[in-house]
Enzyme design. Structure first.
Site, short mmCIF file in Angstrom:
data_model
loop_
_atom_site.label_atom_id
_atom_site.label_comp_id
_atom_site.label_asym_id
_atom_site.label_seq_id
_atom_site.Cartn_x
_atom_site.Cartn_y
_atom_site.Cartn_z
N HIS A 136 -4.53 0.07 -5.37
CA HIS A 136 -5.86 -0.41 -5.03
C HIS A 136 -6.93 0.67 -5.19
O HIS A 136 -8.03 0.54 -4.64
CB HIS A 136 -5.87 -0.95 -3.61
CG HIS A 136 -4.84 -2.03 -3.39
ND1 HIS A 136 -3.77 -1.85 -2.55
CD2 HIS A 136 -4.71 -3.26 -3.94
CE1 HIS A 136 -3.03 -2.95 -2.57
NE2 HIS A 136 -3.57 -3.81 -3.41
N HIS B 141 0.84 -1.20 0.00
CA HIS B 141 0.00 0.00 0.00
C HIS B 141 0.87 1.25 0.00
O HIS B 141 2.02 1.23 0.42
CB HIS B 141 -0.91 0.04 1.22
CG HIS B 141 -1.83 -1.13 1.33
ND1 HIS B 141 -2.81 -1.40 0.41
CD2 HIS B 141 -1.92 -2.11 2.27
CE1 HIS B 141 -3.47 -2.49 0.78
NE2 HIS B 141 -2.94 -2.94 1.90
N MET C 73 -9.94 1.98 -2.52
CA MET C 73 -9.09 2.36 -1.40
C MET C 73 -8.73 3.84 -1.53
O MET C 73 -7.68 4.22 -2.04
CB MET C 73 -7.84 1.49 -1.36
CG MET C 73 -7.07 1.61 -0.06
SD MET C 73 -5.85 0.29 0.12
CE MET C 73 -5.17 0.70 1.72
N CYS D 2 -4.64 4.85 -2.38
CA CYS D 2 -3.58 3.85 -2.50
C CYS D 2 -3.55 3.50 -3.98
O CYS D 2 -4.52 2.92 -4.49
CB CYS D 2 -3.90 2.62 -1.65
SG CYS D 2 -2.78 1.23 -1.95
#
Length: 197
Positions: free
Chosen positions: A126, A80, A131, A123
Protein backbone atom coordinates in the site's frame (compact mmCIF):
# COMPACT_ATOMS: atom_id res chain seq x y z
CA UNK A 1 1.46 23.71 14.10
CA UNK A 2 3.32 20.92 12.37
CA UNK A 3 1.82 17.45 12.39
CA UNK A 4 4.81 16.03 14.24
CA UNK A 5 4.49 18.70 16.98
CA UNK A 6 0.75 18.00 17.27
CA UNK A 7 1.36 14.27 17.64
CA UNK A 8 4.07 14.91 20.20
CA UNK A 9 1.77 17.20 22.19
CA UNK A 10 -1.11 14.73 22.18
CA UNK A 11 1.09 11.78 23.08
CA UNK A 12 0.77 9.90 19.80
CA UNK A 13 -2.32 7.99 18.80
CA UNK A 14 -5.24 8.61 21.11
CA UNK A 15 -6.89 5.48 22.37
CA UNK A 16 -4.16 3.11 21.22
CA UNK A 17 -3.80 0.05 23.40
CA UNK A 18 -0.53 -0.09 25.29
CA UNK A 19 1.07 -3.50 25.23
CA UNK A 20 3.18 -5.08 27.92
CA UNK A 21 6.88 -5.47 27.26
CA UNK A 22 7.05 -9.06 28.45
CA UNK A 23 5.66 -10.68 25.29
CA UNK A 24 7.81 -13.62 24.27
CA UNK A 25 9.11 -14.12 20.75
CA UNK A 26 7.02 -16.35 18.54
CA UNK A 27 4.22 -16.72 21.09
CA UNK A 28 0.94 -17.90 19.63
CA UNK A 29 -2.42 -17.51 21.31
CA UNK A 30 -5.77 -17.97 19.61
CA UNK A 31 -4.42 -17.14 16.18
CA UNK A 32 -2.39 -14.10 17.29
CA UNK A 33 1.23 -14.22 16.20
CA UNK A 34 3.65 -12.00 18.03
CA UNK A 35 7.09 -11.24 16.65
CA UNK A 36 9.68 -9.62 18.89
CA UNK A 37 12.96 -8.15 17.74
CA UNK A 38 15.68 -6.08 19.33
CA UNK A 39 15.11 -6.87 23.00
CA UNK A 40 12.32 -5.49 25.08
CA UNK A 41 13.77 -4.32 28.40
CA UNK A 42 11.89 -2.26 30.90
CA UNK A 43 12.16 0.98 28.92
CA UNK A 44 9.30 3.11 27.64
CA UNK A 45 6.95 1.77 24.98
CA UNK A 46 4.95 3.35 22.16
CA UNK A 47 2.29 1.80 19.96
CA UNK A 48 1.84 2.17 16.20
CA UNK A 49 -1.44 0.81 14.83
CA UNK A 50 -1.07 -0.75 11.38
CA UNK A 51 -4.14 -0.12 9.20
CA UNK A 52 -6.49 1.20 11.92
CA UNK A 53 -10.10 0.45 11.04
CA UNK A 54 -9.08 -0.85 7.62
CA UNK A 55 -7.55 2.46 6.54
CA UNK A 56 -4.26 2.47 4.63
CA UNK A 57 -2.19 4.39 7.20
CA UNK A 58 0.04 3.91 10.21
CA UNK A 59 -1.24 5.63 13.33
CA UNK A 60 0.70 7.68 14.26
CA UNK A 61 2.48 8.08 10.93
CA UNK A 62 5.24 10.17 12.52
CA UNK A 63 6.64 9.30 15.91
CA UNK A 64 9.46 10.82 17.97
CA UNK A 65 10.94 8.64 20.72
CA UNK A 66 13.97 8.53 23.00
CA UNK A 67 16.67 5.89 22.58
CA UNK A 68 15.79 2.62 24.27
CA UNK A 69 12.07 2.94 23.53
CA UNK A 70 10.25 -0.15 22.31
CA UNK A 71 7.73 0.44 19.53
CA UNK A 72 4.89 -2.08 19.33
CA UNK A 73 3.31 -2.44 15.88
CA UNK A 74 -0.24 -3.78 16.17
CA UNK A 75 -2.14 -4.91 13.04
CA UNK A 76 -5.75 -3.72 12.98
CA UNK A 77 -6.53 -4.88 9.43
CA UNK A 78 -5.29 -7.43 6.91
CA UNK A 79 -2.57 -7.58 4.25
CA UNK A 80 0.02 -5.20 5.74
CA UNK A 81 3.72 -5.27 6.54
CA UNK A 82 6.32 -2.90 7.99
CA UNK A 83 9.37 -2.64 5.73
CA UNK A 84 12.20 -0.16 6.47
CA UNK A 85 13.17 2.09 3.56
CA UNK A 86 15.96 4.01 5.30
CA UNK A 87 17.59 4.02 8.71
CA UNK A 88 20.68 5.48 10.40
CA UNK A 89 24.11 3.91 9.96
CA UNK A 90 24.65 1.16 12.50
CA UNK A 91 20.96 0.45 13.00
CA UNK A 92 19.80 -3.15 12.69
CA UNK A 93 16.05 -2.78 12.20
CA UNK A 94 14.71 -5.40 9.78
CA UNK A 95 11.00 -4.60 10.08
CA UNK A 96 8.27 -7.21 9.85
CA UNK A 97 7.58 -8.80 6.49
CA UNK A 98 9.47 -8.56 3.25
CA UNK A 99 8.31 -7.63 -0.21
CA UNK A 100 5.18 -9.73 -0.78
CA UNK A 101 4.95 -11.07 2.81
CA UNK A 102 2.05 -9.58 4.76
CA UNK A 103 0.29 -10.14 8.07
CA UNK A 104 -3.33 -9.91 9.15
CA UNK A 105 -5.33 -8.32 11.93
CA UNK A 106 -4.19 -9.35 15.40
CA UNK A 107 -0.52 -9.69 14.48
CA UNK A 108 1.91 -7.89 16.77
CA UNK A 109 5.57 -7.00 16.36
CA UNK A 110 7.94 -4.95 18.51
CA UNK A 111 11.42 -3.50 18.17
CA UNK A 112 13.60 -1.49 20.57
CA UNK A 113 15.27 1.49 18.88
CA UNK A 114 18.74 2.21 20.28
CA UNK A 115 20.40 4.15 17.42
CA UNK A 116 19.53 7.83 17.03
CA UNK A 117 18.31 9.10 13.68
CA UNK A 118 15.31 8.87 11.38
CA UNK A 119 13.78 5.55 10.36
CA UNK A 120 11.41 5.58 7.39
CA UNK A 121 9.20 2.60 6.63
CA UNK A 122 6.31 1.58 4.38
CA UNK A 123 3.67 -1.06 3.90
CA UNK A 124 4.88 -2.38 0.54
CA UNK A 125 1.46 -3.43 -0.84
CA UNK A 126 0.00 0.00 0.00
CA UNK A 127 2.99 2.33 -0.41
CA UNK A 128 1.46 3.92 -3.51
CA UNK A 129 -1.68 4.68 -1.45
CA UNK A 130 0.44 6.64 1.02
CA UNK A 131 0.89 4.04 3.76
CA UNK A 132 4.25 5.35 4.96
CA UNK A 133 5.63 6.18 8.37
CA UNK A 134 8.68 7.54 10.13
CA UNK A 135 10.24 7.22 13.56
CA UNK A 136 12.70 9.82 14.80
CA UNK A 137 14.92 8.55 17.60
CA UNK A 138 16.57 11.21 19.77
CA UNK A 139 18.87 10.99 22.78
CA UNK A 140 16.31 12.54 25.10
CA UNK A 141 12.80 13.87 24.58
CA UNK A 142 12.40 17.57 25.37
CA UNK A 143 9.96 18.37 28.13
CA UNK A 144 7.05 20.66 27.33
CA UNK A 145 7.95 23.51 29.70
CA UNK A 146 10.88 25.44 31.06
CA UNK A 147 13.39 27.69 29.43
CA UNK A 148 12.97 31.16 28.04
CA UNK A 149 10.81 31.58 24.98
CA UNK A 150 10.54 34.42 22.51
CA UNK A 151 7.24 36.32 22.37
CA UNK A 152 6.41 35.01 18.90
CA UNK A 153 6.88 31.42 20.13
CA UNK A 154 3.98 31.57 22.60
CA UNK A 155 1.45 32.05 19.84
CA UNK A 156 0.32 35.64 20.41
CA UNK A 157 1.40 38.56 18.23
CA UNK A 158 3.72 41.07 19.86
CA UNK A 159 1.35 44.08 19.75
CA UNK A 160 -1.04 42.81 22.49
CA UNK A 161 1.96 42.65 24.83
CA UNK A 162 2.79 46.30 24.15
CA UNK A 163 -0.85 47.29 24.71
CA UNK A 164 -0.83 45.46 28.03
CA UNK A 165 2.45 47.07 29.09
CA UNK A 166 1.15 50.54 28.18
CA UNK A 167 -2.05 49.92 30.17
CA UNK A 168 -0.11 48.91 33.26
CA UNK A 169 2.15 51.96 32.90
CA UNK A 170 -0.85 54.31 32.66
CA UNK A 171 -2.45 52.73 35.74
CA UNK A 172 0.80 53.28 37.67
CA UNK A 173 1.05 56.92 36.53
CA UNK A 174 -2.59 57.53 37.53
CA UNK A 175 -1.99 56.09 40.99
CA UNK A 176 1.12 58.24 41.51
CA UNK A 177 -0.74 61.37 40.41
CA UNK A 178 -3.70 60.58 42.70
CA UNK A 179 -1.36 59.97 45.64
CA UNK A 180 0.41 63.31 45.01
CA UNK A 181 -2.87 65.25 44.85
CA UNK A 182 -4.23 63.63 48.02
CA UNK A 183 -1.02 64.12 50.00
CA UNK A 184 -0.05 67.64 48.98
CA UNK A 185 -3.40 69.06 48.00
CA UNK A 186 -3.92 71.73 45.42
CA UNK A 187 -1.25 73.99 44.04
CA UNK A 188 -0.45 76.99 46.28
CA UNK A 189 -1.34 79.28 43.37
CA UNK A 190 -4.94 78.03 43.28
CA UNK A 191 -5.63 78.89 46.90
CA UNK A 192 -7.85 81.65 48.25
CA UNK A 193 -6.75 85.00 46.74
CA UNK A 194 -9.00 87.18 48.82
CA UNK A 195 -7.62 89.76 51.26
CA UNK A 196 -6.42 88.79 54.68
CA UNK A 197 -8.21 89.38 57.91
Amino acid sequence: MKRRDFLRATGGSGGAVALGSGVAAGQEETGTTTGTEGGGGGGPTETVTVGPGGSLVFEPAELTIATGTTVNFVWDSNMHNVVPQSQPDGANWEGEGEQGVTFDSGHEYSHTFDTTGTYEYVCTPHESAGMVGSIEVVEELQSGGGGERELHEIGAPIHPHWVGAATILMMFVSLVFTFYVLKYGESPNTGNTGGGE
